[in-house]
Design an enzyme around this catalytic site. Structure first.
Site: not given
Ligand code: GLU
Length: 496
Positions: A252-255, A258
């Protein structure tokens, strides 16, 4: 029959690495069979789709080296390839399904559906449409539609039994019909949902093999029903394993970064990225890790697709990229450096900022290195001298990230306006609010103006920097993230 595959991105955001992953396998498989690879734009979500996102996705896919044989930009015999240009086709097919009893018109109000969902949740049942309008007299329903009453079209789903289908990677699968909702096929705005549009298009575009993300596996029963009710043959389906973080969760883009543009800006080579993405879902018969896409195509065997959740591991990508860079000739290396960033086009974006601040040309380099580089290396002490404490810094960086994800226009003034209204809504003076953001984005005490820097870096690079800064501040636990999400949703941000 010629093999035809497709990638079908929805243009609702920045180009995603998962789109390149799926495109790679579809393209390699089609090429390995002498077939065609198609790009179809699935822009049926009117609110979230944009032509800017479509253009960015196409540009990024081309950069990765995954161009297509038919698509909205180059045409082809099965066009149009943009779903918003095919609305009449879906409407006709939906009407045909209704006429044959495979679907029905539904007039239920939002209030009724909300109430139904509440009741089902209270009884711990899976929320599901209860078939209320399916029992209406077909003639009466048609009259109500002709009279202009608001309605949707829903798929009629068997009440009992199981749906059996086969997946090329996972084999035979059965899903009880009880778990399948009476899916909306046409929304009240007349636009189809993904399920109807994708099946109709895959059939009309003569797609023979569908390789797509595992998240669509649970949609198979609905798709199966639609194919069967039209009497169409079902293409072969292969649901590719999702890319995962090291802890097994979906990337996910928070991790992890991406966005394809992040990889492009950092200076990953397209061939290294292709090699890396190939390893995520496939292995060479001789288990060799380094190979180019031509070698992959020549050796491609669809039965070697893997089911395991591949871990998206940047260290491995760095290693592969290093191998690729070192195998270039000095001439190729210089060309790649110029393509990457040290060129006129790139300088043009920063020249107006740095020229006035430069006495000798050498002064240029320390002024711009943070714009070209990867995320600054930060730790908590970088934030201690600021007026806000660590918790407030986390809050600011989290909320900025959320706000920027909603931001379509990406230039200095638009960014400044967005951040200013966010600072107002949070109730902090702009100067204090900007300080942690400045550290996160530039990694410095002194740098070029913040909003110019953000405009230059682009969303993917800024997001990656916000994420690194949050990690430096101790990271955000799942619980804290939920809390921040709620706090952000409660803000009244002036969107003007
Ligand atoms: N539009 C869908 C997506 O964005 C495509 C799914 C499919 O390949 O069927 O993922």
């Amino acid at each position: 029959m010629s093999v035809r595959t497709r990638v079908a991105p929805s243009p609702t955001g920045d180009p995603h690495v998962g789109t390149a992953y799926v495109a790679l396998f579809n393209r390699v498989f089609a090429r390995s069979q002498g077939g065609q690879f198609i790009l179809r734009v699935e822009d049926t979500d009117r609110q979230r789709s944009s032509s800017a996102s479509e253009a960015a996705i196409m540009d990024a896919l081309r950069w990765v080296g995954l161009d297509w044989d038919e698509g909205p930009d180059i045409g082809g015999t099965f066009g149009p390839y943009r779903q918003s240009e095919r609305l009449g086709i879906y409407r006709d097919h939906a009407d045909e399904l209704v006429a044959s009893g495979g679907a029905f018109y539904c007039f239920c109000s939002k209030e009724r559906l909300d109430e139904l969902r509440r009741r089902q949740q209270a009884n711990r049942e899976t929320p599901r449409y209860d078939g209320h309008c399916r029992n209406l007299d077909p003639g009466e329903s048609r009259d109500r539609v002709l009279a202009g009453e608001t309605h949707v079209v829903r798929l009629d789903v068997p009440a009992s039994g199981t749906c059996g289908f086969s997946d090329g990677i996972r084999g035979a699968i059965e899903i009880p019909w009880q778990q399948v909702d009476m899916q909306i096929l046409v929304k009240s705005d007349g636009f189809p949902t993904y399920h109807l549009a994708a099946v109709v298009d895959d059939h009309l575009m003569a797609i023979t093999h569908i390789l797509r993300g595992e998240e669509w596996l649970s949609s198979m029963p609905k798709h199966r029903l639609i194919y069967d009710r039209f009497g169409w043959s079902v293409p072969a389906h292969y649901h590719l394993p999702l890319l995962r973080n090291a802890d097994g969760s979906k990337v996910s883009k928070r991790r992890n970064p991406t966005g394809l543009n992040y990889y492009r800006r950092i200076g990953y080579l397209p061939e290294a990225l292709r090699n890396y993405l190939a390893l995520m879902g496939w292995s060479m018969p001789d288990e060799r890790e380094i190979f180019d896409t031509e070698e992959m195509t020549a050796a491609f065997d669809i039965d070697r697709l893997t089911t395991g959740g591949p871990v998206f591991d940047l260290a491995k990508l760095d290693w592969l990229n290093g191998q690729c860079i070192r195998s270039l000739s000095p001439d190729e290396f210089m060309d790649r450096v110029a393509d990457w960033a040290i060129n006129r086009e790139n300088l043009a974006a920063v020249a107006p900022l740095v020229q006035q601040r430069t006495e000798r040309l050498v002064d240029l380099l320390p002024q711009v290195d943070y714009l070209l580089g990867d995320r600054p290396v930060l730790d908590a002490s970088d934030f201690t001298a600021l007026r806000l404490d660590a918790d407030d810094c986390v809050r600011v960086l989290d909320h900025v990230g959320r706000r920027l994800d909603e931001q379509d226009e990406w230039d200095r003034d638009a960014l400044q306006g967005a951040i200013r209204s966010l600072a107002d809504a949070v109730g902090l003076p702009m100067r204090d609010f900007l300080a942690p953001l400045f550290v996160a984005v530039t990694g410095r005490k002194v740098a070029l103006p913040l909003f110019d820097s953000m405009a230059y870096l682009g969303r993917d690079m800024v997001r990656a920097r916000l994420h690194s800064a949050l990690s430096a501040l101790g990271g955000v636990s799942k619980k804290a993230a939920k809390h921040l999400e709620r706090a952000y949703a409660d803000l009244e941000v002036d969107q003007a």
